[in-house]
Design a protein around this motif. Structure first.
Motif, short mmCIF file in Angstrom:
data_model
loop_
_atom_site.label_atom_id
_atom_site.label_comp_id
_atom_site.label_asym_id
_atom_site.label_seq_id
_atom_site.Cartn_x
_atom_site.Cartn_y
_atom_site.Cartn_z
N VAL A 88 0.84 -1.20 0.00
CA VAL A 88 0.00 0.00 0.00
C VAL A 88 0.88 1.25 0.00
CG1 VAL A 88 -1.69 1.32 1.32
CG2 VAL A 88 -1.92 -1.16 1.14
N THR A 89 1.98 1.21 0.76
CA THR A 89 2.90 2.35 0.81
C THR A 89 3.50 2.63 -0.57
OG1 THR A 89 3.48 1.88 3.11
CG2 THR A 89 5.03 3.23 1.86
N ILE A 90 3.85 1.57 -1.29
CA ILE A 90 4.45 1.75 -2.62
C ILE A 90 3.52 2.52 -3.55
CG2 ILE A 90 5.23 0.52 -4.69
CD1 ILE A 90 6.26 -1.69 -2.87
N PHE A 91 2.21 2.25 -3.46
CA PHE A 91 1.26 2.85 -4.39
C PHE A 91 0.52 4.05 -3.81
CE2 PHE A 91 1.74 -1.53 -5.88
CZ PHE A 91 2.00 -1.31 -7.23
N SER A 92 0.91 4.49 -2.60
CA SER A 92 0.23 5.65 -2.01
C SER A 92 1.19 6.74 -1.55
CB SER A 92 -0.63 5.20 -0.81
OG SER A 92 0.18 4.59 0.19
N ASP A 93 2.39 6.36 -1.12
CA ASP A 93 3.36 7.36 -0.67
C ASP A 93 3.86 8.18 -1.85
OD1 ASP A 93 5.31 8.31 1.55
OD2 ASP A 93 6.63 7.76 -0.10
N SER A 280 15.09 8.40 -8.58
CA SER A 280 15.17 7.00 -8.17
C SER A 280 14.20 6.12 -8.94
CB SER A 280 14.87 6.88 -6.67
OG SER A 280 15.12 5.56 -6.21
N VAL A 281 14.59 4.86 -9.15
CA VAL A 281 13.75 3.85 -9.79
C VAL A 281 13.61 2.68 -8.83
CG1 VAL A 281 14.27 4.51 -12.15
CG2 VAL A 281 15.79 2.93 -10.96
N ILE A 282 12.83 1.68 -9.21
CA ILE A 282 12.51 0.59 -8.28
C ILE A 282 13.75 -0.11 -7.77
CG2 ILE A 282 11.40 -1.66 -8.07
CD1 ILE A 282 9.18 -0.70 -9.87
N ALA A 283 14.67 -0.47 -8.67
CA ALA A 283 15.86 -1.21 -8.24
C ALA A 283 16.71 -0.38 -7.28
CB ALA A 283 16.69 -1.62 -9.46
N GLN A 296 13.60 -3.13 6.00
CA GLN A 296 13.65 -4.43 5.36
C GLN A 296 12.33 -4.80 4.69
OE1 GLN A 296 16.55 -6.01 5.15
NE2 GLN A 296 17.50 -4.35 6.33
N GLY A 297 11.22 -4.45 5.33
CA GLY A 297 9.92 -4.81 4.79
C GLY A 297 9.62 -4.12 3.48
N LEU A 298 9.80 -2.80 3.43
CA LEU A 298 9.54 -2.04 2.20
C LEU A 298 10.52 -2.42 1.10
CD1 LEU A 298 7.87 0.08 0.78
CD2 LEU A 298 9.38 1.84 1.73
N GLY A 299 11.78 -2.64 1.47
CA GLY A 299 12.77 -3.07 0.49
C GLY A 299 12.39 -4.40 -0.14
N ALA A 300 11.93 -5.34 0.69
CA ALA A 300 11.50 -6.64 0.17
C ALA A 300 10.29 -6.50 -0.73
CB ALA A 300 11.20 -7.58 1.33
N ALA A 301 9.35 -5.63 -0.37
CA ALA A 301 8.16 -5.42 -1.20
C ALA A 301 8.54 -4.85 -2.56
CB ALA A 301 7.19 -4.49 -0.47
#
Length: 327
Positions: A88-93, A280-283, A296-301
């Protein structure tokens, strides 16, 4: 504390011992497999040869992948289960949406422009007198690492304040000054800086596209080309109705291959801007969150999202290659 001179012989000894142990184990396993006779002997030998590769895939790819997926459901410290909150953070932040936007720019622009440049170049130099030299010039960037290419282009975009007799060492700014303009900080302004980074990737990948497409063009039968010319087909018509349909499988492979490389782009962004100034890009974000922000959690997502995005492209690429081989 041990010195380098003291630890190096010990490390070399351990490395040699590990290699010898691996060779000994494999020798014993293969020897035992060779003792199996009868109808199942060949099958046992085949499975024995495949076992190390399968084991390495399990240890080095499948287990870490499953571990990363599981970790993406936990918080930054990796302790509390938070479900889909990281996604959710990836698509809302706002910052993460900017990362996704930049990734879309890279994926939409880079493969098509690099393929187009390579295709046009391959057509223009085909059967020219200095064809090999011309191809070598555009292929040279492929021999440079992404980091090396990024350093070269950082010098091209280099900026120095326009004060007094300060000379610009960046090629682009020097050209601007020679034309009467003022030098610019090219890698600061967004989203222009993202497209300037994309130029580096295009510069590298155009040689790859040219090489594959040139080979595909040369594989077109001469009688087809001669028949089209006798029918009075124009150069544009030759490209549209003869060349492009004939090399379509190669174009698809080039597009998808460059697309996969673009999705995973990290070195260029990290070397040139470090992901700053909204580049910045995803990688790169995966690296930053996992190893710099210790999230660690957001990085893994982010890693899982990158994996999900790459899979369809890889599957499509494989299907196209198989289809072209079946023709």
């Amino acid at each position: 504390m041990f010195s380098v001179a003291e630890t190096t012989p010990e490390k070399i000894t351990q490395m040699v011992a590990a290699i010898l142990l691996f060779v000994a184990i494999m020798g014993i396993v293969l020897f035992l497999a060779g003792l199996v006779k009868g109808r199942n002997g060949d099958r046992v030998v085949a499975y024995t040869y495949l076992a190390p590769s399968v084991l390495m895939l399990l240890v080095g790819l499948i287990y870490p992948g499953l571990r990363t997926i599981w970790q993406s459901f936990f918080d930054a410290a990796g302790n509390a289960f938070i479900g889909l909150d990281n996604y959710v953070t990836i698509f809302s932040d706002a910052d993460q949406i900017n990362v996704l936007r930049n990734t879309v720019f890279w994926v939409v622009v880079t493969p098509f422009v690099a393929t187009a440049v390579g295709l046009i170049y391959a057509i223009l130099v085909d059967k020219a007198k200095l064809e090999s030299v011309a191809k070598a010039l555009i292929f040279l960037p492929m021999a440079i690492s992404f980091v090396g290419a990024s350093i070269i282009w950082r010098f091209i975009y280099e900026y120095r304040p326009d004060q007094g007799n300060v000379k610009q060492i960046g090629l682009l700014n020097q050209l601007v000054v020679m034309l009467g303009g003022k030098p610019q900080q090219w890698l600061v302004d967004s989203p222009l800086n993202t497209f300037l980074l994309i130029v580096v990737m295009i510069w590298i990948q155009a040689g790859f596209a040219m090489t594959l497409l040139s080979a595909a063009i040369k594989a077109i039968p001469d009688d087809v080309i001669e028949a089209a010319r006798l029918d009075g087909v124009s150069p544009f018509g030759m490209f549209r109705f003869i060349t492009l349909p004939s090399i379509r499988p190669a174009v698809v492979v080039v597009l998808t291959t460059i697309g996969i490389s673009t999705l995973k782009v990290f070195d260029i962004v990290r070397t040139m801007t470090g992901g700053n100034f909204d580049t910045s890009v995803i990688a790169n974000e995966f690296y930053s969150q996992s190893f710099r922000s210790d999230n660690q959690g957001l990085g893994a997502a982010l890693a899982v999202l990158l994996f999900i995005l790459v899979i369809p492209v890889v599957v499509y690429n494989i299907r196209q290659m198989r289809a072209s081989e079946a023709r």
